[in-house]
Structures are given as structure tokens and as C-alpha cells.
Scaffold this motif. Structure first.
Motif, PDB file in Angstrom:
ATOM      1  N   TYR A  89       0.832  -1.213   0.000  1.00 39.38           N
ATOM      2  CA  TYR A  89       0.000   0.000   0.000  1.00 39.38           C
ATOM      3  C   TYR A  89       0.867   1.265   0.000  1.00 39.38           C
ATOM      4  O   TYR A  89       0.473   2.292   0.546  1.00 39.38           O
ATOM      5  N   GLY A  90       2.058   1.177  -0.591  1.00 34.14           N
ATOM      6  CA  GLY A  90       2.986   2.307  -0.573  1.00 34.14           C
ATOM      7  C   GLY A  90       3.271   2.857  -1.958  1.00 34.14           C
ATOM      8  O   GLY A  90       2.484   2.716  -2.892  1.00 34.14           O
ATOM      9  N   MET A  91       4.444   3.485  -2.095  1.00 36.84           N
ATOM     10  CA  MET A  91       4.786   4.233  -3.296  1.00 36.84           C
ATOM     11  C   MET A  91       5.522   3.428  -4.358  1.00 36.84           C
ATOM     12  O   MET A  91       5.714   3.905  -5.483  1.00 36.84           O
ATOM     13  N   ALA A  92       5.958   2.212  -4.056  1.00 36.47           N
ATOM     14  CA  ALA A  92       6.824   1.473  -4.983  1.00 36.47           C
ATOM     15  C   ALA A  92       6.156   1.233  -6.329  1.00 36.47           C
ATOM     16  O   ALA A  92       6.755   1.467  -7.389  1.00 36.47           O
ATOM     17  N   GLY A  93       4.940   0.748  -6.315  1.00 34.23           N
ATOM     18  CA  GLY A  93       4.251   0.443  -7.567  1.00 34.23           C
ATOM     19  C   GLY A  93       4.021   1.664  -8.425  1.00 34.23           C
ATOM     20  O   GLY A  93       4.205   1.624  -9.658  1.00 34.23           O
ATOM     21  N   VAL A  94       3.628   2.778  -7.794  1.00 33.25           N
ATOM     22  CA  VAL A  94       3.358   4.006  -8.536  1.00 33.25           C
ATOM     23  C   VAL A  94       4.629   4.516  -9.208  1.00 33.25           C
ATOM     24  O   VAL A  94       4.625   4.900 -10.390  1.00 33.25           O
ATOM     25  N   ILE A  95       5.729   4.530  -8.458  1.00 33.92           N
ATOM     26  CA  ILE A  95       7.000   4.987  -9.017  1.00 33.92           C
ATOM     27  C   ILE A  95       7.397   4.135 -10.220  1.00 33.92           C
ATOM     28  O   ILE A  95       7.762   4.641 -11.294  1.00 33.92           O
ATOM     29  N   LEU A  96       7.342   2.823 -10.088  1.00 35.76           N
ATOM     30  CA  LEU A  96       7.759   1.938 -11.169  1.00 35.76           C
ATOM     31  C   LEU A  96       6.880   2.119 -12.405  1.00 35.76           C
ATOM     32  O   LEU A  96       7.377   2.110 -13.547  1.00 35.76           O
ATOM     33  N   GLU A  97       5.587   2.296 -12.201  1.00 32.95           N
ATOM     34  CA  GLU A  97       4.674   2.491 -13.332  1.00 32.95           C
ATOM     35  C   GLU A  97       4.942   3.816 -14.046  1.00 32.95           C
ATOM     36  O   GLU A  97       4.955   3.878 -15.290  1.00 32.95           O
ATOM     37  N   LEU A  98       5.168   4.873 -13.257  1.00 31.19           N
ATOM     38  CA  LEU A  98       5.391   6.190 -13.867  1.00 31.19           C
ATOM     39  C   LEU A  98       6.739   6.254 -14.580  1.00 31.19           C
ATOM     40  O   LEU A  98       6.848   6.869 -15.652  1.00 31.19           O
ATOM     41  N   VAL A  99       7.765   5.628 -14.008  1.00 31.44           N
ATOM     42  CA  VAL A  99       9.061   5.588 -14.676  1.00 31.44           C
ATOM     43  C   VAL A  99       8.934   4.868 -16.020  1.00 31.44           C
ATOM     44  O   VAL A  99       9.490   5.298 -17.038  1.00 31.44           O
ATOM     45  N   ALA A 100       8.176   3.769 -16.041  1.00 24.95           N
ATOM     46  CA  ALA A 100       7.968   3.025 -17.289  1.00 24.95           C
ATOM     47  C   ALA A 100       7.194   3.853 -18.307  1.00 24.95           C
ATOM     48  O   ALA A 100       7.522   3.847 -19.507  1.00 24.95           O
ATOM     49  N   LYS A 101       6.170   4.584 -17.862  1.00 21.52           N
ATOM     50  CA  LYS A 101       5.372   5.403 -18.775  1.00 21.52           C
ATOM     51  C   LYS A 101       6.206   6.504 -19.427  1.00 21.52           C
ATOM     52  O   LYS A 101       5.967   6.891 -20.563  1.00 21.52           O
ATOM     53  N   ARG A 102       7.191   6.993 -18.687  1.00 23.52           N
ATOM     54  CA  ARG A 102       8.058   8.049 -19.223  1.00 23.52           C
ATOM     55  C   ARG A 102       9.198   7.507 -20.084  1.00 23.52           C
ATOM     56  O   ARG A 102       9.954   8.262 -20.668  1.00 23.52           O
ATOM     57  N   ASN A 103       9.303   6.169 -20.114  1.00 22.50           N
ATOM     58  CA  ASN A 103      10.444   5.533 -20.781  1.00 22.50           C
ATOM     59  C   ASN A 103      11.765   6.058 -20.228  1.00 22.50           C
ATOM     60  O   ASN A 103      12.745   6.260 -20.956  1.00 22.50           O
ATOM     61  N   SER A 104      11.776   6.297 -18.924  1.00 23.02           N
ATOM     62  CA  SER A 104      12.961   6.828 -18.264  1.00 23.02           C
ATOM     63  C   SER A 104      13.931   5.705 -17.927  1.00 23.02           C
ATOM     64  O   SER A 104      13.529   4.567 -17.661  1.00 23.02           O
ATOM     65  N   ASP A 105      15.236   6.012 -17.966  1.00 28.76           N
ATOM     66  CA  ASP A 105      16.243   5.019 -17.594  1.00 28.76           C
ATOM     67  C   ASP A 105      16.741   5.228 -16.168  1.00 28.76           C
ATOM     68  O   ASP A 105      17.779   4.697 -15.768  1.00 28.76           O
ATOM     69  N   ILE A 106      15.974   5.999 -15.399  1.00 26.04           N
ATOM     70  CA  ILE A 106      16.337   6.235 -13.999  1.00 26.04           C
ATOM     71  C   ILE A 106      16.333   4.920 -13.228  1.00 26.04           C
ATOM     72  O   ILE A 106      15.391   4.126 -13.328  1.00 26.04           O
ATOM     73  N   GLU A 107      17.393   4.699 -12.447  1.00 24.58           N
ATOM     74  CA  GLU A 107      17.454   3.496 -11.612  1.00 24.58           C
ATOM     75  C   GLU A 107      16.531   3.669 -10.401  1.00 24.58           C
ATOM     76  O   GLU A 107      16.527   4.714  -9.754  1.00 24.58           O
ATOM     77  N   VAL A 108      15.755   2.631 -10.118  1.00 22.09           N
ATOM     78  CA  VAL A 108      14.854   2.639  -8.957  1.00 22.09           C
ATOM     79  C   VAL A 108      15.217   1.471  -8.059  1.00 22.09           C
ATOM     80  O   VAL A 108      15.285   0.322  -8.511  1.00 22.09           O
TER      81      VAL A 108
END
Length: 246
Positions: A89-108
Motif C-alpha cells: 500500500y505504498g509508493m513502490a508500484g506508482v514509481i515503477l509504473e510512472l518511470v515506465a510510462k516516461r520511458n525513463s532510464d532512472i534506476e529505482v
């Protein structure tokens, strides 16, 4: 500083420093920016000295995650914090989904933390020694009919049931309905653990049963753990036997 930027999704556990992992402390120490819900930021205020701090209120999860990614894309190391574990119920899923949507290569990197369920269980004794289900009674993001079906399945399967977000000012009947569903499968004497502020200052621990659980104060700071058919109370502790002594 990592020129490519990095995001730590950090679980700070219940809030007490002793309950935080060494990895969580290291991630926060390494970060240039700390992002989080203002209540959680206040908990780790002494760790944020000299860092940029960005906080916001409730229901700003997407906004916080977007800000986190923006800052990391500038080449900064950023920690976005959650209480408990960021994957529960935290932020991990949201961060991973948004990074993927942006096609970002940021390490998480997701940094786990002690969950509210585990913290409450430790205060109660050993109620989660066998299979258990974790269910949130908040219907903000999940339809109530779906939640009721999950409760029914967990109760029918004789799972120990841990209830997150059991009651709020605007949501008072769900815990009553949940209890009614579970009582179709469990005896009224089934042990129920109620823990407010688990492993935090002002912690309150009660062991009651299904019949009397609603007589206790239950709110958004409370975890409710309902035993399975074998759970019992022993010397003010709640125990679910694993079966070692058969």
C-alpha cells in the motif's frame, strides 16, 4: 552525486528509529532530495538536515511520484519515503509504473521496511505463524464489493486476516460488515488483536475476540488481526500454532 540520478523508494517502518533498516538509513543519507507525505517527513526530520525536502498532504501520491522522478532526471539521488513497507500500500508500484510510462532510464531501488501488520503482530505475540491475508478496508481505490469478496474468501480459507485502514471518520460501517462476513466462518470466541500506533509512541495493545472486537477503539492508526480457527490466547499473547507439537 550520481550523474544519471537514482530513486530510492524507502520504507521507514513504523517510525521509531530502531525499527528502520540500515539500508533505509543509508539511502536517506545518500540522497540529495527527500520526498514524502509531511507526517512521515516529520518522523525523520533529524535525518534530512542539509537536504532538499519536498512534502505534501494526503491524496497527493501521483504528484509526489512525479516530483521524485523530475528531481532524479536532473541527476539527483532522491528518496521517496513510505511508512511501513513501500511495496505494501505504498509508493513502490506508482514509481515503477510512472518511470515506465516516461520511458525513463532512472534506476529505482525499493528499500523494504517493517510493515504495520508485522509490527502489530510482534506486539501481540505470534498471531501470523501460519498463512495469512492482508486486506485494506479502504474503498477509495477498490470497490467495496470486491473487498467483501476478498474477506469472504480469506475467511472461508481459514486464513489469519489482517485488516489495514479498518475505520475512518467517513467510513464507519465497513469494519462491521467485515466482522459479519468473518463470523459466518469463525466462532465468536476467535481471538482478535487490536493494536493502535504499533511500535510507535502511545502504542495500545488489546486482545479480544470476534464477538467483542467492535467495543474497542478502531481507527486509521489501528491494525486488526483476526485469528484462524486454531489461534488462541496464552499469557496475554496471541498465538497461531504452526503445528510443530503435533
Amino acid at each position: 552525486m550520481n550523474n544519471n540520478g537514482k530513486i530510492y523508494v524507502v520504507g521507514i517502518g513504523p517510525g521509531n528509529r530502531e525499527q528502520m533498516s540500515l539500508l533505509a538509513l543509508r539511502a536517506i543519507k545518500e540522497s540529495d532530495v527527500i520526498v514524502g507525505y509531511k507526517t512521515y517527513i516529520n518522523i525523520i526530520e533529524d535525518l534530512t538536515e542539509g537536504k532538499e525536502v519536498i512534502n505534501s498532504g494526503m491524496k497527493k501520491e501521483i504528484e509526489r511520484c512525479d516530483i521524485t522522478i523530475d528531481e532524479a532526471e536532473k541527476g539527483k539521488v532522491v528518496s521517496i519515503i513510505s511508512s511501513g513497507d513501500p511495496g505494501v500500500y505504498g509508493m513502490a508500484g506508482v514509481i515503477l509504473e510512472l518511470v515506465a510510462k516516461r520511458n525513463s532510464d532512472i534506476e529505482v531501488e525499493v528499500v523494504p521496511g517493517i510493515t504495520a501488520a508485522n509490527a502489530a503482530a510482534a506486539s501481540l505475540g505470534a498471531p501470523l505463524m501460519h498463512d495469512y491475508a492482508v486486506i485494506s478496508l479502504s474503498d477509495l481505490l477498490t470497490d467495496w464489493e470486491v473487498i467483501k469478496r476478498r474477506i469472504d474468501c480469506a475467511a472461508a480459507g481459514d486464513f489469519i486476516i489482517t485488516l489495514y485502514n479498518p475505520r475512518s471518520k467517513g467510513r464507519v460501517t465497513q469494519i462491521e460488515e467485515a466482522r459479519e462476513i468473518i463470523m459466518q466462518y469463525r466462532k465468536p470466541t476467535t481471538p482478535v488483536g487490536i493494536v493502535r500506533n504499533a511500535k510507535r509512541e502511545g502504542e495500545e495493545v488489546f486482545i479480544t475476540n470476534l464477538e467483542n472486537m467492535l467495543k474497542h477503539k478502531i481507527d486509521m492508526f489501528t491494525m486488526v488481526i483476526i485469528g484462524n480457527t486454531n489461534t488462541y490466547k496464552l499469557n496475554d499473547k496471541m498465538i497461531t500454532p504452526r503445528g510443530y507439537f503435533k
